[in-house]
Design a protein around this motif. Structure first.
Motif, mmCIF file in Angstrom:
data_model
loop_
_atom_site.group_PDB
_atom_site.id
_atom_site.type_symbol
_atom_site.label_atom_id
_atom_site.label_comp_id
_atom_site.label_asym_id
_atom_site.label_seq_id
_atom_site.Cartn_x
_atom_site.Cartn_y
_atom_site.Cartn_z
ATOM 1 N N GLY A 226 0.821 -1.210 0.000
ATOM 2 C CA GLY A 226 0.000 0.000 0.000
ATOM 3 C C GLY A 226 0.856 1.262 0.000
ATOM 4 N N TYR A 227 0.458 2.211 -0.828
ATOM 5 C CA TYR A 227 1.237 3.451 -0.960
ATOM 6 C C TYR A 227 0.382 4.700 -0.796
ATOM 7 N N LEU A 228 -0.807 4.714 -1.402
ATOM 8 C CA LEU A 228 -1.596 5.949 -1.429
ATOM 9 C C LEU A 228 -2.047 6.370 -0.037
ATOM 10 N N LEU A 229 -2.602 5.442 0.725
ATOM 11 C CA LEU A 229 -3.087 5.786 2.060
ATOM 12 C C LEU A 229 -1.961 6.231 2.996
ATOM 13 N N PRO A 230 -0.842 5.488 3.085
ATOM 14 C CA PRO A 230 0.270 6.005 3.914
ATOM 15 C C PRO A 230 0.800 7.352 3.447
ATOM 16 N N LEU A 231 0.719 7.620 2.155
ATOM 17 C CA LEU A 231 1.206 8.905 1.636
ATOM 18 C C LEU A 231 0.410 10.073 2.210
ATOM 19 N N PHE A 232 -0.891 9.883 2.420
ATOM 20 C CA PHE A 232 -1.730 10.957 2.944
ATOM 21 C C PHE A 232 -1.722 11.007 4.464
ATOM 22 N N ILE A 233 -1.549 9.858 5.110
ATOM 23 C CA ILE A 233 -1.694 9.799 6.561
ATOM 24 C C ILE A 233 -0.369 10.020 7.281
ATOM 25 N N LEU A 234 0.734 9.478 6.744
ATOM 26 C CA LEU A 234 2.024 9.505 7.431
ATOM 27 C C LEU A 234 2.899 10.614 6.851
ATOM 28 N N ASN A 235 3.339 11.499 7.728
ATOM 29 C CA ASN A 235 4.201 12.607 7.314
ATOM 30 C C ASN A 235 5.557 12.599 8.002
ATOM 31 N N ARG A 236 5.703 11.830 9.054
ATOM 32 C CA ARG A 236 6.978 11.743 9.762
ATOM 33 C C ARG A 236 7.750 10.521 9.299
ATOM 34 N N GLU A 237 9.061 10.689 9.135
ATOM 35 C CA GLU A 237 9.877 9.619 8.566
ATOM 36 C C GLU A 237 9.907 8.375 9.448
ATOM 37 N N GLU A 238 9.812 8.543 10.754
ATOM 38 C CA GLU A 238 9.867 7.384 11.642
ATOM 39 C C GLU A 238 8.613 6.522 11.558
ATOM 40 N N THR A 239 7.550 7.024 10.926
ATOM 41 C CA THR A 239 6.329 6.240 10.755
ATOM 42 C C THR A 239 6.150 5.711 9.344
ATOM 43 N N PHE A 240 7.095 5.972 8.446
ATOM 44 C CA PHE A 240 6.949 5.563 7.048
ATOM 45 C C PHE A 240 6.915 4.043 6.928
ATOM 46 N N THR A 241 6.045 3.555 6.054
ATOM 47 C CA THR A 241 6.096 2.157 5.640
ATOM 48 C C THR A 241 7.099 2.017 4.500
ATOM 49 N N LEU A 242 7.363 0.778 4.093
ATOM 50 C CA LEU A 242 8.433 0.548 3.128
ATOM 51 C C LEU A 242 8.157 1.164 1.755
ATOM 52 N N PRO A 243 6.955 1.006 1.166
ATOM 53 C CA PRO A 243 6.727 1.664 -0.132
ATOM 54 C C PRO A 243 6.890 3.179 -0.064
ATOM 55 N N LEU A 244 6.425 3.781 1.018
ATOM 56 C CA LEU A 244 6.592 5.230 1.172
ATOM 57 C C LEU A 244 8.048 5.577 1.428
ATOM 58 N N GLY A 245 8.773 4.693 2.121
ATOM 59 C CA GLY A 245 10.185 4.921 2.374
ATOM 60 C C GLY A 245 11.024 4.874 1.116
ATOM 61 N N VAL A 246 10.635 4.028 0.166
ATOM 62 C CA VAL A 246 11.366 3.959 -1.106
ATOM 63 C C VAL A 246 11.292 5.290 -1.830
ATOM 64 N N GLN A 247 10.103 5.884 -1.851
ATOM 65 C CA GLN A 247 9.946 7.180 -2.513
ATOM 66 C C GLN A 247 10.756 8.260 -1.798
#
Length: 292
Positions: A226-247
């Motif tokens: 999942g990428y879209l939902l974490p992109l809108f909800i998570l803004n702090r790097e320590e809470t990033f999931t892996l797909p969001l972390g790749v970006q």
């Protein structure tokens, strides 16, 4: 007269082209299959091999092979804390989402499949309609709801919406499994003094286990990617999931292409391994759902 009648008959026409039946042993079938497999695996192989190259090699020869295998790119990613923090976040989100979807989906499927009540068909149709309601359409209301509940920049803010959007597919798959259980088994269990809840845990859960495993695997992979939902909800790097972390990693190290490819290839490995190990379970569970 008999000779004339026989002579007057027209011989059946034979097609000039003999139609050859389709056969899985035809070499052309395997050639097309191998071509499709190579087309799908080529980007993955390119990313993995690119992590073993230097930036100079990628710039001069983007499609070439590594001349000297640089393992330092992978070591830098593996020895850093960012990658493992994001792996932990993705694991927590995927496991919690899978547990919630399987538990709620199986209980709801049990009610819809085993009990007759007013509005049962409408309820099932409502869940089926949920498959046609994508997450992208609801992302703005979800953002407002999560922000109102105070779950921004938290993993539960991602887990709860994913559970809600994962339940419809779960019910569509599990209802045929639960419905296929003979009524005689439930009647015999009731005669032996088994309660409805006991029948659910002792009979329904083991008999529907192929479908449960299929749903769990599909939910886990979908949540992990999942990428879209974490992109809108998570803004702090320590809470990033892996797909969001790749970006985020690609944006931070945009000039270090080799390290970005190494980070990307490592982020793909868990999902690829997980899917490769359980792909037969997925096919078997979906086949059982169709038969049911």
């Amino acid at each position: 007269m008999a000779v004339t009648a026989v002579a007057g008959r027209r011989a059946p026409r034979r097609s000039s082209r003999s139609r050859k039946p389709f056969s899985w042993t035809d070499p052309s079938v395997y050639f097309v299959a191998l071509l499709l497999i190579a087309t799908m695996l080529a980007p993955v192989v390119y990313i993995i091999l690119g992590g073993f190259r230097t930036n100079a090699e990628i710039t001069t020869d983007p499609a070439g092979l590594p001349t000297t295998w640089q393992t330092q790119n992978y070591l830098d990613v593996l020895t850093g804390s960012t990658f493992w923090q994001q792996v932990a976040n993705s694991t927590i989100v995927a496991l919690a989402t899978t547990a919630g979807v399987v538990t709620l989906g199986l209980m709801t499927s049990f009610i819809i499949a085993r009990y007759r009540f007013w509005g049962r068909g409408a309820m099932y149709a409502l869940f089926a309609a949920g498959l046609m309601f994508p997450l992208t359409v609801a992302i703005t209301p979800l953002y407002i709801l999560v922000k109102t509940l105070g779950l921004m920049n938290t993993l539960p803010g991602v887990i709860l919406p994913q559970i809600g959007f994962g339940i419809p597919l779960t019910i569509i798959i599990l209802v045929p499994f639960v419905r296929a259980i003979p009524d005689e088994i439930q009647e015999a269990a009731s005669i032996d003094g088994c309660s409805r809840l006991g029948f659910f845990w002792r009979m329904v859960l083991p008999l529907a286990m192929p479908g449960v495993i299929t749903v769990a695997i599909l939910t886990f992979i979908q949540s992990w990617n999942g990428y879209l939902l974490p992109l809108f909800i998570l803004n702090r790097e320590e809470t990033f999931t892996l797909p969001l972390g790749v970006q985020a990693f690609a944006s931070e190290y945009s000039v270090d292409t080799a390290k970005v490819l190494a980070f990307t290839s490592l982020s793909m490995i868990p999902a690829l391994v997980f899917f490769s190990l359980f792909q037969r379970r997925i096919v078997g569970g979906l086949t059982g759902a169709v038969k049911g």
